[in-house]
Design an enzyme around this catalytic site. Structure first.
Site, PDB file in Angstrom:
ATOM      1  N   LYS A  41       0.557  -0.760   0.058  1.00 44.87           N
ATOM      2  CA  LYS A  41      -0.211  -0.175  -0.023  1.00 44.87           C
ATOM      3  C   LYS A  41       0.722   1.382   0.136  1.00 44.87           C
ATOM      4  O   LYS A  41       0.105   2.724  -0.128  1.00 44.87           O
ATOM      5  CB  LYS A  41      -1.165  -0.017   1.061  1.00 44.87           C
ATOM      6  CG  LYS A  41      -1.368  -0.952   1.553  1.00 44.87           C
ATOM      7  CD  LYS A  41      -2.411  -0.763   3.076  1.00 44.87           C
ATOM      8  CE  LYS A  41      -3.159  -2.549   3.011  1.00 44.87           C
ATOM      9  NZ  LYS A  41      -2.904  -2.619   4.488  1.00 44.87           N
ATOM     10  N   GLU A  97       8.114   3.495  -6.100  1.00 45.82           N
ATOM     11  CA  GLU A  97       7.368   3.183  -4.661  1.00 45.82           C
ATOM     12  C   GLU A  97       8.343   3.663  -3.934  1.00 45.82           C
ATOM     13  O   GLU A  97       8.619   5.231  -4.545  1.00 45.82           O
ATOM     14  CB  GLU A  97       9.032   2.143  -4.773  1.00 45.82           C
ATOM     15  CG  GLU A  97       8.637   0.329  -4.900  1.00 45.82           C
ATOM     16  CD  GLU A  97       8.379  -0.066  -3.589  1.00 45.82           C
ATOM     17  OE1 GLU A  97       7.494   0.424  -2.834  1.00 45.82           O
ATOM     18  OE2 GLU A  97       8.270  -1.126  -3.405  1.00 45.82           O
ATOM     19  N   ASP A 101      14.884  -0.018  -0.103  1.00 41.70           N
ATOM     20  CA  ASP A 101      15.766  -0.346   0.995  1.00 41.70           C
ATOM     21  C   ASP A 101      16.153  -1.580   1.267  1.00 41.70           C
ATOM     22  O   ASP A 101      17.652  -1.349   0.483  1.00 41.70           O
ATOM     23  CB  ASP A 101      14.841  -0.922   2.525  1.00 41.70           C
ATOM     24  CG  ASP A 101      15.563  -1.061   3.790  1.00 41.70           C
ATOM     25  OD1 ASP A 101      16.392  -0.325   4.036  1.00 41.70           O
ATOM     26  OD2 ASP A 101      15.006  -2.002   4.301  1.00 41.70           O
ATOM     27  N   PHE A 150      14.522   4.514  10.403  1.00 42.17           N
ATOM     28  CA  PHE A 150      13.254   4.143   9.930  1.00 42.17           C
ATOM     29  C   PHE A 150      11.970   5.428   9.946  1.00 42.17           C
ATOM     30  O   PHE A 150      12.040   6.137  10.642  1.00 42.17           O
ATOM     31  CB  PHE A 150      12.291   3.172  11.468  1.00 42.17           C
ATOM     32  CG  PHE A 150      11.201   2.718  10.432  1.00 42.17           C
ATOM     33  CD1 PHE A 150      11.293   1.887  10.382  1.00 42.17           C
ATOM     34  CD2 PHE A 150      10.622   3.608  11.343  1.00 42.17           C
ATOM     35  CE1 PHE A 150      10.213   1.529   9.916  1.00 42.17           C
ATOM     36  CE2 PHE A 150       8.737   2.783  11.282  1.00 42.17           C
ATOM     37  CZ  PHE A 150       8.902   2.136  10.399  1.00 42.17           C
ATOM     38  N   ASP A 157       3.936   3.120   6.612  1.00 40.79           N
ATOM     39  CA  ASP A 157       3.559   3.045   7.900  1.00 40.79           C
ATOM     40  C   ASP A 157       4.401   1.991   9.162  1.00 40.79           C
ATOM     41  O   ASP A 157       5.584   1.782   8.437  1.00 40.79           O
ATOM     42  CB  ASP A 157       2.768   1.667   7.861  1.00 40.79           C
ATOM     43  CG  ASP A 157       3.175   0.065   7.273  1.00 40.79           C
ATOM     44  OD1 ASP A 157       4.166   0.433   6.675  1.00 40.79           O
ATOM     45  OD2 ASP A 157       2.863  -0.550   7.822  1.00 40.79           O
ATOM     46  N   ARG A 163       0.100   6.293   7.569  1.00 42.89           N
ATOM     47  CA  ARG A 163      -0.445   6.418   6.580  1.00 42.89           C
ATOM     48  C   ARG A 163      -0.170   7.540   5.832  1.00 42.89           C
ATOM     49  O   ARG A 163       0.072   8.042   4.938  1.00 42.89           O
ATOM     50  CB  ARG A 163       0.217   5.093   5.783  1.00 42.89           C
ATOM     51  CG  ARG A 163       0.236   3.678   6.253  1.00 42.89           C
ATOM     52  CD  ARG A 163      -0.598   2.872   5.034  1.00 42.89           C
ATOM     53  NE  ARG A 163      -0.419   1.532   5.499  1.00 42.89           N
ATOM     54  CZ  ARG A 163       0.854   0.444   5.022  1.00 42.89           C
ATOM     55  NH1 ARG A 163       1.653   1.242   4.327  1.00 42.89           N
ATOM     56  NH2 ARG A 163       0.815  -0.613   5.085  1.00 42.89           N
TER      57      ARG A 163
END
Ligand code: IMP
Ligand code: MG
Length: 202
Positions: A41, A97, A101, A150, A157, A163
């Site tokens: 998502k 995207e 990562d 992060f 999310d 999100r």
């Protein structure tokens, strides 16, 4: 008390960068009708904003995948939960995207898509966290070079939360967020970090 998270890329930075990416893509794909593919998502918000900055007769398609465990332990292998609606044979494909990562998921997906005979496949990534890359990938269009932290917001999310944050936050204290997953809720209601110009003070 230490800071749990802070704004890394504000909504205005994101908007401006997407505008630039859209302009570049419009120029590069002149005379063609690329198909923009988002992996649900996380990438869906980026795609929604990017596609409106691309002045070409594009089409949009979505794919949903499920990982066997973490990206690294699965070596990127994924199960396609929802496949594309359209045949991409002979088409110019742009994979949109949120963040690349390790690159394992994406390199697996590219192999799957390449096997369907598209005219070309390129990657558009809003964030490129290249320091953690395992699978070498050529990212044709990148929004920001993301530091090794992060991130949440703008599609990204934490356990399906956040999100809908308009900004992208860097989570400095992942432990604190694990203990209190609501810790970042104030960011949902907070005003933009930079107030619009000409706003009266007080
Ligand atoms: P990888 O490149 O195969 O390691 O997996 C990238 C995917 O993992 C992205 O498309 C995101 O959905 C997710 N992801 C990676 N890093 C983050 C992060 O910092 N926050 C939220 N999701 C992330
Ligand atoms: Mg993703």
């Amino acid at each position: 008390m230490s800071v749990v998270a802070s704004v890394l890329y504000g909504r205005e930075d994101i908007r401006r960068r997407i505008e630039e990416l859209g302009r570049t893509i419009t120029g590069d794909y002149e005379g063609r009708a690329p198909v923009l593919i988002s992996v649900l998502k996380g990438g869906s918000m980026f795609l929604a904003d990017l596609v409106r900055e691309v002045r070409l007769p594009v089409s949009v398609d979505y794919m949903s995948i499920s990982r066997y465990g973490g990206a690294a332990e699965s070596m990127g292998r994924v199960r396609i939960v929802k496949d594309l609606d359209e045949d991409i044979g002979g088409r110019h494909v742009l994979i949109v995207e949120d963040i690349v990562d390790t690159g394992l998921t994406l390199s697996y997906l590219i192999n799957v898509l390449e096997s369907r005979g598209p005219a070309s496949v390129e990657i558009v990534a809003l964030l490129d966290r290249s320091v953690r890359r395992i699978a070498p990938l050529e990212i044709r269009y990148r929004g920001f070079d993301c530091p090794d932290v992060f991130v949440v917001g703008y599609g990204l999310d934490y356990g399906e939360r956040y999100r809908n944050l308009p900004d992208i936050l860097a989570v400095q204290d992942v432990q604190a967020l694990a203990e209190d997953p609501d810790a970042l809720l104030p960011y949902l209601t907070e005003a933009p970090s930079v107030p619009p110009e000409g706003d009266p003070v007080g």
